[in-house]
Scaffold this active site. Structure first.
Site, PDB file in Angstrom:
ATOM      1  N   TYR A  21     -15.247   1.205  -6.703  1.00 50.06           N
ATOM      2  CA  TYR A  21     -16.510   1.894  -6.419  1.00 50.06           C
ATOM      3  C   TYR A  21     -17.467   1.797  -7.605  1.00 50.06           C
ATOM      4  O   TYR A  21     -18.636   2.120  -7.481  1.00 50.06           O
ATOM      5  CB  TYR A  21     -16.243   3.362  -6.045  1.00 50.06           C
ATOM      6  N   GLU A  62       7.413  -6.795   1.179  1.00 54.61           N
ATOM      7  CA  GLU A  62       6.171  -6.667   1.972  1.00 54.61           C
ATOM      8  C   GLU A  62       5.254  -7.865   1.729  1.00 54.61           C
ATOM      9  O   GLU A  62       4.688  -8.433   2.669  1.00 54.61           O
ATOM     10  CB  GLU A  62       5.422  -5.377   1.594  1.00 54.61           C
ATOM     11  N   SER A  75     -10.277   5.646  -4.459  1.00 54.11           N
ATOM     12  CA  SER A  75     -11.235   6.733  -4.615  1.00 54.11           C
ATOM     13  C   SER A  75     -10.785   7.778  -5.635  1.00 54.11           C
ATOM     14  O   SER A  75     -11.588   8.252  -6.439  1.00 54.11           O
ATOM     15  CB  SER A  75     -11.485   7.390  -3.256  1.00 54.11           C
ATOM     16  N   LYS A  98       0.860  -1.187   0.000  1.00 59.24           N
ATOM     17  CA  LYS A  98       0.000   0.000   0.000  1.00 59.24           C
ATOM     18  C   LYS A  98       0.892   1.232   0.000  1.00 59.24           C
ATOM     19  O   LYS A  98       1.734   1.404   0.886  1.00 59.24           O
ATOM     20  CB  LYS A  98      -0.901  -0.003   1.231  1.00 59.24           C
ATOM     21  N   LYS A 123      -2.226  -1.432  -3.845  1.00 63.26           N
ATOM     22  CA  LYS A 123      -3.090  -0.246  -3.756  1.00 63.26           C
ATOM     23  C   LYS A 123      -2.259   1.024  -3.815  1.00 63.26           C
ATOM     24  O   LYS A 123      -1.248   1.090  -3.115  1.00 63.26           O
ATOM     25  CB  LYS A 123      -3.839  -0.325  -2.424  1.00 63.26           C
ATOM     26  N   LYS A 135       1.247   9.997   5.693  1.00 60.87           N
ATOM     27  CA  LYS A 135       1.354   8.614   6.175  1.00 60.87           C
ATOM     28  C   LYS A 135       2.636   7.960   5.668  1.00 60.87           C
ATOM     29  O   LYS A 135       2.732   6.740   5.561  1.00 60.87           O
ATOM     30  CB  LYS A 135       0.105   7.826   5.762  1.00 60.87           C
TER      31      LYS A 135
END
Ligand code: PBG
Length: 331
Positions: free
Chosen positions: A320, A240, A281, A201, A255, A224
């Site tokens: 979505y 990872e 998004s 991510k 992602k 982040k």
């Protein structure tokens, strides 16, 4: 054509609809889709999200309707995200551990309505519950603490599993959380609750509308980057993924999606495990903005992007556009 006989014409198999259908290498079906849904307080409530045109937050009762709609469309799994009321957000995100929090009520409502007809995937991270919008516990300097956070994530996972979650999906990027969560799930008898790890991510600029949807954008201080990955890295993504698999992940996620197709392909080729992409998004918003600007056609953009994920090696995609795509695919 020089020097080749019989003539090789790659356009030959493209010349008709039937032939293109016959030669198509990648199939996209509704069964490839995971539909992310945002949950909010109240009853009979639908709250449109400004930066995600066409996407709403739903109260728990209406979430159950969305679940039935998904079943009817052939979508096999939902991903849930709560918009926790402001007064329940705290520095330690303790609402994540409340067995009656929005997430747990939504899980139960879906399972009551649809049972085994649909899978429920739940996000594990503290950002929808913290007053500072970070995914974990922070120290005085604002650094997100790893091991202390993992302890809370384990409790959050057990809470969701007890409510009936089928797939625990840690999106927090703390080190060692997959192993800790797997061990706790086994210990609690949840041996068949899956873990889909958000393994690679990235610290991406494509998450903005999501943070509006879960109400964390205005709260978030800083970024982040001390836990999510640098978009410049790909070797690190493989490390990872490797660690999360060793720790017990059943499937892994990359992602965002489209800007990271190279990572999806590498993960698939290196490990041969189920890989999922999250078309996030900001990617959704980009497509909708292109449509609104007359720069592209929605149905074609949606199906082309989703097909690209499958071609790159994905088992499925969180999008979505899931319900819309399923409607198109069902004809
Ligand atoms: C947070 C989380 C994020 C998304 C899923 N889980 C945002 C973030 O990391 O800030 C993003 C999804 C999207 O943008 O659609 N744990």
């Amino acid at each position: 054509m020089t020097g080749s006989y019989p003539a090789t014409r790659l356009r030959r198999t493209r010349a008709s609809v039937w032939s293109r259908a016959l030669h198509r290498e990648t199939m996209l079906t509704p069964a490839d889709l995971i539909w992310p849904l945002f949950v909010t307080e109240g009853a009979g409530v639908e709250e449109p999200i400004g930066s995600l045109p066409g996407v709403s937050r739903w109260s728990v009762d209406l979430i159950a309707h969305r679940a039935k709609e998904a079943v009817a469309l052939g979508i096999p799994c939902l991903a849930l995200f709560p918009n926790t009321p402001g007064e329940l957000r705290s520095a330690d995100g303790r609402e994540a551990l409340n067995p009656d929090n929005l997430m747990c009520r939504a899980i139960r409502a879906i399972k009551d309505a649809c049972g085994e007809q649909i899978g429920v995937l739940t996000d594990v991270a503290l950002d929808p519950y913290t007053s500072h919008g970070q995914d974990g516990l922070v120290d005085a300097a604002g650094y997100v603490l790893n091991d202390e956070t993992v302890e809370v994530l384990v409790g959050q996972s057990l809470n969701q599993a007890a409510a009936g979650a089928d797939v625990i999906a840690p999106s927090d990027m703390m080190d060692g959380r997959i192993g800790a969560i797997r061990e706790a799930l086994e210990g609690a008898g949840h041996v068949n609750v899956q873990i889909m790890s958000y393994a690679a991510k990235y610290a991406s600029a494509f998450y903005g509308p999501f943070r509006d949807a879960v109400g964390s954008r205005g709260l978030l201080k800083g970024d982040k980057k001390t836990y999510q990955m640098d978009p410049a890295n790909s070797d690190e993504a493989l490390r990872e993924v490797e660690l999360d698999l060793l720790e017990g992940a059943d499937s892994v996620m990359v992602k965002p999606g489209l800007p990271y197709l190279d990572i999806i392909l590498k993960v698939k080729e290196t490990f041969g495990v189920p890989v999922f992409a999250y078309q996030v998004s900001g990617e959704y918003a980009m497509i909708e903005a292109a449509v609104a600007a007359g720069a592209g056609e929605r149905d074609a953009l949606v199906l082309e992007t989703l097909t690209a994920f499958k071609r790159a090696g994905c088992s499925g995609v969180l999008t979505y556009h899931a319900a819309h795509a399923a409607r198109l695919l069902n004809g």
